[in-house]
Design a protein around this motif. Structure first.
Motif, short mmCIF file in Angstrom:
data_model
loop_
_atom_site.label_atom_id
_atom_site.label_comp_id
_atom_site.label_asym_id
_atom_site.label_seq_id
_atom_site.Cartn_x
_atom_site.Cartn_y
_atom_site.Cartn_z
N TYR A 96 0.86 -1.47 -0.05
CA TYR A 96 0.03 -0.01 0.10
C TYR A 96 0.96 1.16 0.10
O TYR A 96 1.88 1.28 0.62
N ARG A 135 0.34 -6.90 -6.31
CA ARG A 135 -1.31 -6.73 -6.10
C ARG A 135 -1.93 -8.18 -5.78
O ARG A 135 -2.73 -8.17 -5.11
N HIS A 284 0.52 6.19 5.04
CA HIS A 284 1.23 6.24 3.72
C HIS A 284 1.77 7.66 2.91
O HIS A 284 2.02 7.58 1.90
#
Length: 350
Positions: A96, A135, A284
């Protein structure tokens, strides 16, 4: 905003962890979200959608809430213990926060977090094990096995049902728990608590600092294992000798946290008697020089996850000698590790 706090940037809906009423639009979307995710989960569990197993034990570390609960420190502790037991663990992560166009890759401690993700880079830097971001976590797990790993640890993959797993560890924020108990976006839950009850282990981040400062989160219930994140050192972001965190007691510092629950980090520092000027950023967050225009030349203390995004800035960077990361170490009861390792050993021959 010189000298001020950035906390308004990451304010969660008041109704997630408070008594404010949930807007009707959020309630309607919550019902739709629950129906869609429930159908998807059911299709995998019934075998109508195929699940993939890499052929070695898979341990998933995750949670059912949106935002941080302490999954990355738990993952690091798990990997280190497995390696101490003679295993060759590897970590599979979605990564992420990295560029959406970035291809699957092997992540090292020196990798660019924009390409590898801040948490995978931190895990690689702390442990030195193989870390694969993709992913498709099932594909990441296969790559790890092909690279020689005999246990796959999946960081934050509780809802990634395509990857079959053998052991599930739920990490719970002891201070915030499940909030108002409602599904996104009406509440913080990605799945209902009944889902969490099916996990093999429930680990509660009781946060030593929250207990010491009276914020709360120091209790564990039946079937729960307490996890404490201990911090007592600071490390210069640009490298160099570490120093005691307690040396900042009675001093004002700029505290930077771009994690799921920044208040956990601020409370930890306050527990050392440090006067915190808080700067909370979204989880993030990618930093720029403008983010650090605080208007005063105080020491800057930040989480390890934030520091990995600044460590490689290079010559001419805005990062100076007053920037420090605050590493944490994870403490869990030995009985937890015995129970987990016994469960892992029982998988042989399946």
């Amino acid at each position: 905003m010189a000298g001020g706090s950035h906390e308004r940037r990451v304010r969660l809906p008041a109704y997630w962890y408070g008594d404010a009423p949930v807007p009707i639009g959020a309630r309607l979307l919550s019902g739709l979200y629950g129906a869609v995710t429930g159908l998807r989960r059911s299709l995998y569990l019934k075998g109508w959608l195929r699940r993939h197993h890499p052929g070695v034990p898979v341990i998933v570390v995750g949670n059912i809430t949106a935002g941080g609960a302490g999954k990355t420190p738990m993952t690091i502790a798990l990997v280190e213990r497995l390696r101490a037991e003679g295993r060759t663990p590897g970590v599979a992560s979605r990564g992420y926060g990295r560029d959406g166009s970035a291809p699957p890759m092997w992540v090292e401690g020196t990798s660019d977090p924009a390409q590898g993700g801040d948490e995978p880079v931190l895990i690689a830097a702390r442990t030195g094990v193989k870390v694969r971001v993709d992913r498709d976590r099932a594909a990441a797990a296969r790559a790890l096995v092909e690279a020689g790993c005999d246990v796959v640890v999946c960081d934050d993959g509780l809802q990634h049902y395509r990857l079959a797993r053998d052991i599930e560890i739920e990490v719970v924020d002891g201070r915030r728990r499940y909030g108002n108990g409602q599904l996104l976006p009406a509440g913080p839950l990605r799945e209902l608590p009944e889902r969490a009850a099916r996990c093999d282990f429930r680990v509660v981040n009781i946060s030593q600092a929250n207990v010491a400062s009276g914020v709360g989160g120091g209790e564990t219930g039946f079937g729960e294992w307490p996890m404490r994140l201990i911090a007592d050192q600071v490390q210069p972001v640009l490298g160099g000798r570490s120093r005691k965190l307690g040396a900042y007691s009675g001093q004002r510092v700029h505290a930077v946290a771009g994690i799921g629950d920044p208040e956990r980090f601020f409370a930890m520092l306050r527990g050392f008697g440090i006067a915190v000027v808080p700067h909370a950023f979204p989880d993030h967050h990618r930093y720029s020089a403008a983010d650090f225009e605080f208007g005063s030349q105080l020491p800057v203390l930040m989480t390890e996850k934030d520091a990995v995004k600044l460590a490689g800035e290079g010559e001419g960077s805005f990062v100076g000698d007053q920037y420090f990361s605050v590493p944490v170490r994870t403490e869990l009861p030995e009985a937890f590790w015995v129970s987990l390792l016994d469960k892992l050993a029982a998988l042989k021959g399946r």
